[in-house]
Design a protein around this motif. Structure first.
Motif, PDB file in Angstrom:
ATOM      1  N   ALA A 147       0.834  -1.199   0.000  1.00 33.28           N
ATOM      2  CA  ALA A 147       0.000   0.000   0.000  1.00 33.28           C
ATOM      3  C   ALA A 147       0.872   1.254   0.000  1.00 33.28           C
ATOM      4  O   ALA A 147       1.958   1.272   0.592  1.00 33.28           O
ATOM      5  CB  ALA A 147      -0.912  -0.007   1.225  1.00 33.28           C
ATOM      6  N   PRO A 148       0.443   2.325  -0.679  1.00 32.18           N
ATOM      7  CA  PRO A 148       1.214   3.571  -0.665  1.00 32.18           C
ATOM      8  C   PRO A 148       1.258   4.164   0.736  1.00 32.18           C
ATOM      9  O   PRO A 148       0.342   3.959   1.545  1.00 32.18           O
ATOM     10  CB  PRO A 148       0.433   4.468  -1.631  1.00 32.18           C
ATOM     11  N   ILE A 149       2.318   4.900   1.013  1.00 29.95           N
ATOM     12  CA  ILE A 149       2.480   5.496   2.343  1.00 29.95           C
ATOM     13  C   ILE A 149       2.056   6.957   2.355  1.00 29.95           C
ATOM     14  O   ILE A 149       2.237   7.640   3.360  1.00 29.95           O
ATOM     15  CB  ILE A 149       3.940   5.365   2.823  1.00 29.95           C
ATOM     16  N   THR A 150       1.504   7.448   1.230  1.00 28.03           N
ATOM     17  CA  THR A 150       1.074   8.851   1.173  1.00 28.03           C
ATOM     18  C   THR A 150      -0.384   8.945   0.766  1.00 28.03           C
ATOM     19  O   THR A 150      -0.917   8.100   0.046  1.00 28.03           O
ATOM     20  CB  THR A 150       1.914   9.650   0.156  1.00 28.03           C
ATOM     21  N   THR A 151      -1.032   9.972   1.263  1.00 31.60           N
ATOM     22  CA  THR A 151      -2.370  10.347   0.805  1.00 31.60           C
ATOM     23  C   THR A 151      -2.332  11.822   0.410  1.00 31.60           C
ATOM     24  O   THR A 151      -1.638  12.630   1.039  1.00 31.60           O
ATOM     25  CB  THR A 151      -3.438  10.139   1.898  1.00 31.60           C
ATOM     26  N   LEU A 152      -3.063  12.153  -0.654  1.00 31.51           N
ATOM     27  CA  LEU A 152      -3.064  13.509  -1.184  1.00 31.51           C
ATOM     28  C   LEU A 152      -4.485  14.053  -1.180  1.00 31.51           C
ATOM     29  O   LEU A 152      -5.419  13.381  -1.602  1.00 31.51           O
ATOM     30  CB  LEU A 152      -2.505  13.519  -2.607  1.00 31.51           C
ATOM     31  N   THR A 201      -6.480  24.465   4.627  1.00 30.81           N
ATOM     32  CA  THR A 201      -7.260  23.235   4.455  1.00 30.81           C
ATOM     33  C   THR A 201      -8.662  23.322   5.053  1.00 30.81           C
ATOM     34  O   THR A 201      -9.308  22.308   5.276  1.00 30.81           O
ATOM     35  CB  THR A 201      -6.505  22.053   5.083  1.00 30.81           C
ATOM     36  N   SER A 202      -9.134  24.552   5.305  1.00 27.86           N
ATOM     37  CA  SER A 202     -10.474  24.699   5.884  1.00 27.86           C
ATOM     38  C   SER A 202     -11.565  24.734   4.830  1.00 27.86           C
ATOM     39  O   SER A 202     -12.748  24.580   5.146  1.00 27.86           O
ATOM     40  CB  SER A 202     -10.538  25.971   6.735  1.00 27.86           C
ATOM     41  N   GLY A 203     -11.188  24.933   3.569  1.00 23.26           N
ATOM     42  CA  GLY A 203     -12.180  24.994   2.501  1.00 23.26           C
ATOM     43  C   GLY A 203     -12.624  23.618   2.052  1.00 23.26           C
ATOM     44  O   GLY A 203     -12.160  22.588   2.571  1.00 23.26           O
ATOM     45  N   PRO A 204     -13.515  23.553   1.078  1.00 27.01           N
ATOM     46  CA  PRO A 204     -14.016  22.252   0.605  1.00 27.01           C
ATOM     47  C   PRO A 204     -12.913  21.450  -0.075  1.00 27.01           C
ATOM     48  O   PRO A 204     -12.091  21.999  -0.802  1.00 27.01           O
ATOM     49  CB  PRO A 204     -15.121  22.633  -0.384  1.00 27.01           C
ATOM     50  N   MET A 205     -12.891  20.124   0.180  1.00 26.08           N
ATOM     51  CA  MET A 205     -11.943  19.255  -0.490  1.00 26.08           C
ATOM     52  C   MET A 205     -12.476  18.962  -1.884  1.00 26.08           C
ATOM     53  O   MET A 205     -13.635  18.581  -2.060  1.00 26.08           O
ATOM     54  CB  MET A 205     -11.747  17.952   0.284  1.00 26.08           C
ATOM     55  N   ILE A 206     -11.647  19.114  -2.917  1.00 28.90           N
ATOM     56  CA  ILE A 206     -12.110  19.002  -4.291  1.00 28.90           C
ATOM     57  C   ILE A 206     -11.444  17.867  -5.064  1.00 28.90           C
ATOM     58  O   ILE A 206     -11.755  17.656  -6.236  1.00 28.90           O
ATOM     59  CB  ILE A 206     -11.887  20.329  -5.038  1.00 28.90           C
ATOM     60  N   GLY A 207     -10.532  17.118  -4.431  1.00 23.48           N
ATOM     61  CA  GLY A 207      -9.908  16.020  -5.148  1.00 23.48           C
ATOM     62  C   GLY A 207      -8.867  15.310  -4.317  1.00 23.48           C
ATOM     63  O   GLY A 207      -8.357  15.841  -3.324  1.00 23.48           O
ATOM     64  N   THR A 208      -8.540  14.074  -4.721  1.00 23.65           N
ATOM     65  CA  THR A 208      -7.527  13.278  -4.011  1.00 23.65           C
ATOM     66  C   THR A 208      -6.544  12.633  -4.985  1.00 23.65           C
ATOM     67  O   THR A 208      -5.796  11.742  -4.596  1.00 23.65           O
ATOM     68  CB  THR A 208      -8.216  12.181  -3.171  1.00 23.65           C
ATOM     69  N   THR A 209      -6.542  13.081  -6.231  1.00 23.51           N
ATOM     70  CA  THR A 209      -5.634  12.509  -7.230  1.00 23.51           C
ATOM     71  C   THR A 209      -4.432  13.429  -7.431  1.00 23.51           C
ATOM     72  O   THR A 209      -4.434  14.587  -7.006  1.00 23.51           O
ATOM     73  CB  THR A 209      -6.366  12.318  -8.559  1.00 23.51           C
ATOM     74  N   ASP A 210      -3.412  12.896  -8.096  1.00 26.04           N
ATOM     75  CA  ASP A 210      -2.206  13.689  -8.315  1.00 26.04           C
ATOM     76  C   ASP A 210      -2.496  14.945  -9.133  1.00 26.04           C
ATOM     77  O   ASP A 210      -1.877  15.990  -8.935  1.00 26.04           O
ATOM     78  CB  ASP A 210      -1.145  12.850  -9.038  1.00 26.04           C
ATOM     79  N   THR A 211      -3.431  14.829 -10.076  1.00 28.94           N
ATOM     80  CA  THR A 211      -3.772  15.950 -10.946  1.00 28.94           C
ATOM     81  C   THR A 211      -5.261  16.221 -10.850  1.00 28.94           C
ATOM     82  O   THR A 211      -6.074  15.287 -10.866  1.00 28.94           O
ATOM     83  CB  THR A 211      -3.407  15.638 -12.415  1.00 28.94           C
ATOM     84  N   ILE A 212      -5.645  17.496 -10.740  1.00 31.05           N
ATOM     85  CA  ILE A 212      -7.060  17.861 -10.734  1.00 31.05           C
ATOM     86  C   ILE A 212      -7.299  18.914 -11.804  1.00 31.05           C
ATOM     87  O   ILE A 212      -6.383  19.644 -12.202  1.00 31.05           O
ATOM     88  CB  ILE A 212      -7.531  18.393  -9.366  1.00 31.05           C
ATOM     89  N   GLU A 213      -8.520  18.969 -12.284  1.00 25.69           N
ATOM     90  CA  GLU A 213      -8.923  19.997 -13.228  1.00 25.69           C
ATOM     91  C   GLU A 213      -9.890  20.952 -12.538  1.00 25.69           C
ATOM     92  O   GLU A 213     -10.863  20.518 -11.914  1.00 25.69           O
ATOM     93  CB  GLU A 213      -9.589  19.383 -14.456  1.00 25.69           C
ATOM     94  N   ALA A 222      -2.696  21.898  -1.574  1.00 23.05           N
ATOM     95  CA  ALA A 222      -2.465  20.445  -1.581  1.00 23.05           C
ATOM     96  C   ALA A 222      -1.918  20.029  -0.223  1.00 23.05           C
ATOM     97  O   ALA A 222      -0.977  20.648   0.294  1.00 23.05           O
ATOM     98  CB  ALA A 222      -1.495  20.073  -2.685  1.00 23.05           C
ATOM     99  N   ARG A 223      -2.485  18.982   0.363  1.00 19.10           N
ATOM    100  CA  ARG A 223      -1.992  18.439   1.639  1.00 19.10           C
ATOM    101  C   ARG A 223      -1.580  16.988   1.418  1.00 19.10           C
ATOM    102  O   ARG A 223      -2.386  16.158   0.998  1.00 19.10           O
ATOM    103  CB  ARG A 223      -3.062  18.525   2.719  1.00 19.10           C
ATOM    104  N   VAL A 233       3.860  12.462   8.762  1.00 21.37           N
ATOM    105  CA  VAL A 233       4.368  13.787   8.439  1.00 21.37           C
ATOM    106  C   VAL A 233       3.396  14.419   7.448  1.00 21.37           C
ATOM    107  O   VAL A 233       3.000  13.778   6.464  1.00 21.37           O
ATOM    108  CB  VAL A 233       5.781  13.722   7.821  1.00 21.37           C
ATOM    109  N   VAL A 234       2.986  15.640   7.721  1.00 15.00           N
ATOM    110  CA  VAL A 234       2.024  16.336   6.878  1.00 15.00           C
ATOM    111  C   VAL A 234       2.685  17.570   6.267  1.00 15.00           C
ATOM    112  O   VAL A 234       3.276  18.384   6.980  1.00 15.00           O
ATOM    113  CB  VAL A 234       0.767  16.753   7.667  1.00 15.00           C
ATOM    114  N   GLU A 235       2.593  17.678   4.956  1.00 10.74           N
ATOM    115  CA  GLU A 235       3.129  18.839   4.242  1.00 10.74           C
ATOM    116  C   GLU A 235       2.006  19.468   3.405  1.00 10.74           C
ATOM    117  O   GLU A 235       1.165  18.761   2.844  1.00 10.74           O
ATOM    118  CB  GLU A 235       4.272  18.420   3.305  1.00 10.74           C
TER     119      GLU A 235
END
Length: 319
Positions: free
Chosen positions: A13-18, A26-38, A49-50, A61-63
């Motif tokens: 399993a990957p060790i990162t989530t995006l 990060t208080s606004g609406p979440m709009i995607g979880t993929t590497d690229t969004i339109e 991006a978080r 670790v969170v960046e």
């Protein structure tokens, strides 16, 4: 000693989530979880991006990082001088829009109007924002190369004998309000075709009884024994199809102004409507009520202008 090269390919399993968020932080609406969004913002907008890393020892670790998408509006109405579309100082940057300009109409103290006599406003595309109003006055027009977007609480009003003309075959979003006047009495019928969709035929004249609106059907038997008759209409008006509606029940024998108010998404692009005819191709013969029936009587179709653009009858018939 032999040199060797090793390649390690991680598995599991990957060790990162995006996560992508609209706005700074990060208080606004979440709009995607993929590497690229339109995204397609109406105004310049920041996106965050978080990335969360899950380390082997169980800690995380969170960046976060931010990027801004700049929306460059070619012409924005400011209305600081008056309501005249053709006043260069009513626009930011200064200058009346041309056919290459993306035009945005926001809320301002002076709502823009395309005024004058046969004046033509221009835009590449046109967006009317929530709460704003744009009016095309009678005998004038606006020509838009591409699309028109009218936000839900905006008003884009096209008065009688005014026009919205579009060049390219693109889809519009949002409703316009398109007015057409007729001077009639109660028993007069007017031919109508809708410039917007969807629009129910009953809304042409809500004060007219449901039994007094029709379309022509060329393949239905009539009282004379031939084909072709009026059929009661109770449907969303089909672009390009013609209808007739009697005057409102409240009218009398005095000629007065009637205004049909078409509200819907403006029709655009290539629109075709099927036509039909009956099957009789023989010789003329007398009908049951004494009127001669010919093989051309079942060829009639009632069609109409499907666009929010006025047509000058004399020019149309002269072509």
């Amino acid at each position: 000693m032999t040199n060797e090269a090793w390649r390690f390919v991680p598995s599991g399993a990957p060790i990162t989530t995006l996560e992508w968020f609209e706005g700074s932080g990060t208080s606004g609406p979440m709009i995607g979880t993929t590497d690229t969004i339109e995204v397609c913002p109406l105004t310049s907008t920041t996106y965050t991006a978080r990335v969360t890393y899950e380390l082997c020892n169980g800690s995380t670790v969170v960046e976060t990082d931010e990027t801004e998408v700049l929306v460059i509006e070619d012409k924005i109405w400011n209305g600081t001088i008056d309501l005249d579309w053709d006043n260069a100082n009513n626009w930011t940057p200064v200058g009346v829009p041309n056919s290459s300009d993306c035009v945005t109409i926001p809320v301002t103290p002076n709502n823009p109007e395309v005024i004058g006599t046969e004046y033509e406003g221009l835009a590449k595309n046109l967006r009317v924002l929530n709460g704003a109003t744009l009016t095309i006055k009678s005998e004038n027009a606006i020509t838009v190369t591409d699309w028109v977007e009218v936000e839900p609480t905006a008003l884009f009003e096209i008065e009688n004998d005014a026009s919205l003309v579009q060049i390219n075959d693109v889809s519009n979003t949002g409703n316009i309000e398109y007015k057409r006047n007729a001077f009639i009495r109660k028993l007069d019928y007017v031919y109508w075709s809708s410039p917007v969709s969807p629009f129910h035929v009953s809304a042409v004249s809500p004060g007219t009884s449901a039994s007094l609106r029709f379309f022509w059907n060329s393949t239905i038997a009539n009282a004379n024994g031939g084909l072709g008759t009026w059929t009661n209409a109770n449907e969303n008006m089909i672009p390009g199809k013609g209808y007739i509606v009697r005057g409102p029940n409240s009218f009398d024998t005095t000629i007065q102004q009637f205004t049909a108010n078409f509200v819907g998404v403006p029709n655009n692009g290539n629109i075709s409507v099927p036509i039909a005819r009956g099957s009789y191709t023989g010789a003329d013969y007398p009908g049951t009520n004494g009127v001669i029936i010919t093989n051309m009587d079942d060829n009639f179709n009632l069609i109409g202008n499907p666009y929010p653009s006025a047509i000058r009858f004399t020019d149309f018939m002269g072509r």
